[in-house]
Motif scaffolding. Sequence first.
Motif, mmCIF file in Angstrom:
data_model
loop_
_atom_site.group_PDB
_atom_site.id
_atom_site.type_symbol
_atom_site.label_atom_id
_atom_site.label_comp_id
_atom_site.label_asym_id
_atom_site.label_seq_id
_atom_site.Cartn_x
_atom_site.Cartn_y
_atom_site.Cartn_z
ATOM 1 N N ALA A 1 13.142 -11.329 45.463
ATOM 2 C CA ALA A 1 12.500 -12.309 46.340
ATOM 3 C C ALA A 1 13.514 -13.003 47.244
ATOM 4 O O ALA A 1 13.169 -13.428 48.352
ATOM 5 C CB ALA A 1 11.751 -13.340 45.500
ATOM 6 N N VAL A 2 14.750 -13.102 46.784
ATOM 7 C CA VAL A 2 15.783 -13.755 47.590
ATOM 8 C C VAL A 2 16.128 -12.894 48.809
ATOM 9 O O VAL A 2 16.190 -13.385 49.945
ATOM 10 C CB VAL A 2 17.047 -14.020 46.742
ATOM 11 N N LEU A 3 16.342 -11.602 48.585
ATOM 12 C CA LEU A 3 16.639 -10.701 49.702
ATOM 13 C C LEU A 3 15.449 -10.596 50.653
ATOM 14 O O LEU A 3 15.635 -10.484 51.876
ATOM 15 C CB LEU A 3 17.014 -9.316 49.176
ATOM 16 N N ALA A 4 14.248 -10.652 50.112
ATOM 17 C CA ALA A 4 13.058 -10.613 50.967
ATOM 18 C C ALA A 4 13.011 -11.836 51.875
ATOM 19 O O ALA A 4 12.623 -11.740 53.055
ATOM 20 C CB ALA A 4 11.797 -10.541 50.101
ATOM 21 N N ALA A 5 13.429 -12.995 51.358
ATOM 22 C CA ALA A 5 13.450 -14.215 52.168
ATOM 23 C C ALA A 5 14.506 -14.132 53.266
ATOM 24 O O ALA A 5 14.316 -14.662 54.363
ATOM 25 C CB ALA A 5 13.719 -15.427 51.273
ATOM 26 N N VAL A 6 15.611 -13.452 52.986
ATOM 27 C CA VAL A 6 16.629 -13.241 54.024
ATOM 28 C C VAL A 6 16.083 -12.316 55.103
ATOM 29 O O VAL A 6 16.281 -12.548 56.305
ATOM 30 C CB VAL A 6 17.920 -12.653 53.409
ATOM 31 N N GLU A 7 15.375 -11.274 54.676
ATOM 32 C CA GLU A 7 14.816 -10.303 55.619
ATOM 33 C C GLU A 7 13.805 -10.936 56.567
ATOM 34 O O GLU A 7 13.799 -10.656 57.773
ATOM 35 C CB GLU A 7 14.156 -9.156 54.856
ATOM 36 N N ASP A 8 12.951 -11.821 56.048
ATOM 37 C CA ASP A 8 11.922 -12.413 56.911
ATOM 38 C C ASP A 8 12.391 -13.700 57.588
ATOM 39 O O ASP A 8 11.618 -14.359 58.291
ATOM 40 C CB ASP A 8 10.622 -12.664 56.131
ATOM 41 N N GLY A 9 13.659 -14.069 57.387
ATOM 42 C CA GLY A 9 14.217 -15.227 58.079
ATOM 43 C C GLY A 9 13.965 -16.557 57.400
ATOM 44 O O GLY A 9 14.377 -17.601 57.909
ATOM 45 N N THR A 10 13.288 -16.542 56.249
ATOM 46 C CA THR A 10 13.025 -17.790 55.535
ATOM 47 C C THR A 10 14.313 -18.407 54.995
ATOM 48 O O THR A 10 14.491 -19.634 55.006
ATOM 49 C CB THR A 10 12.046 -17.547 54.369
#
Length: 386
Positions: free
Chosen positions: A321-330
């Motif tokens: 979930a952390v890498l996903a947040a980096v990917e979507d700019g969150t």
Amino acid sequence: MSSSLSSSSSASPSPLPGSSSGSSHPLTPYGWDAGWEAEFGPFAERGLLPGRVVRVDRGQCDIVTAEGIVRADTEFVVPHDPMKVVCTGDWAALDPAGCDPRYVRTLLPRRSAFVRSTSSKRSEGQVLAANVEHALIAVPLGGDLYLGRIERFISLAWSSGAQPLLVLTKADLVPDAVTVAHLLADAQSAAPGVRVLPVSAETGDGLDALAAVLAGGTTALLGQSGAGKSTLANALLGHGAQTVQAIRDRDGKGRHTTTTRNLLPLPAASGGGVLIDTPGLRGVGLWEAEEGLGQAFSEIEELARNCRFQDCAHQAEPGCAVLAAVEDGTLPERRLDSYRKLLRENVRLAARTDARLRAEQRQMFKQRQALGRHMMERKRGPRRKR
């Protein structure tokens, strides 16, 4: 140094600032409360006096007591553990008046302590201030904000048990309000959950709001050299207690103005409390900061709860979930990089000071080596018999 401290070595004690304000105890302006009184009970029965350390210097210390500021020797509280040496902000039990010399006999248990690691090869901790409610981190607005340093200070502040407070000094040097707003937003992004206040000691902007936050408590003033700590301290104290020097013209770096850690009483008119002014810190190493890192990077810790694997390292694991947040700019990638860096440093330091953890890391290293050899053998396939 303030005038109250400079007279501490004289034969007669200095009068207590605020001692005539009708306080229930002469040390109340310095943070004395019912909790400290209960802790001190056994020592009072032995005829010892309570006092708070306002300055330490080469085995001697200045201590504020009910009779004023006195000089005492720390010979009886010199431990082998550097974390237990007498420090500015400590509450102590010392010999009564008439003893010559006077000794600090023991320290009361600390409620909080701001600690950094030293540059020593022995990986020792150094206590910068004790029994602090607020860790005021001063960062100058005159240059680029070093967000990584802010995150480091915030992590240590949370680990200390104190409430961090980020103060952006020298706001008068920023040309316009829009730029101040952008810098404020950047600082807030590096310090989630921490109050951030832009102030100018020169113009007075923001000082009233800052004084209201600090009123009645003990505040440690921390920051790098040239952050404007001494100027800010003078503005809060209402007089020129601390010497001020200009930053170096050739590189814009600060000079060491404050050379000792001094505990100074804040004006009663502003709500009282005390301020511990510390020398500028060129290096701030982490020390047992795992919990503080979790609070300083609370948004990453919150995201990590939704990772597929509980032991996710946020590197390349599926369902992270952390890498996903980096990917979507969150989540800014810079925040994750800083989090990883500080975690590695904290683990590395812990490994140097914890024999058990060192043994575990050696075992893990051997297991990884064995796994690597096994994978190589599988890749090569079975050896042919000659």
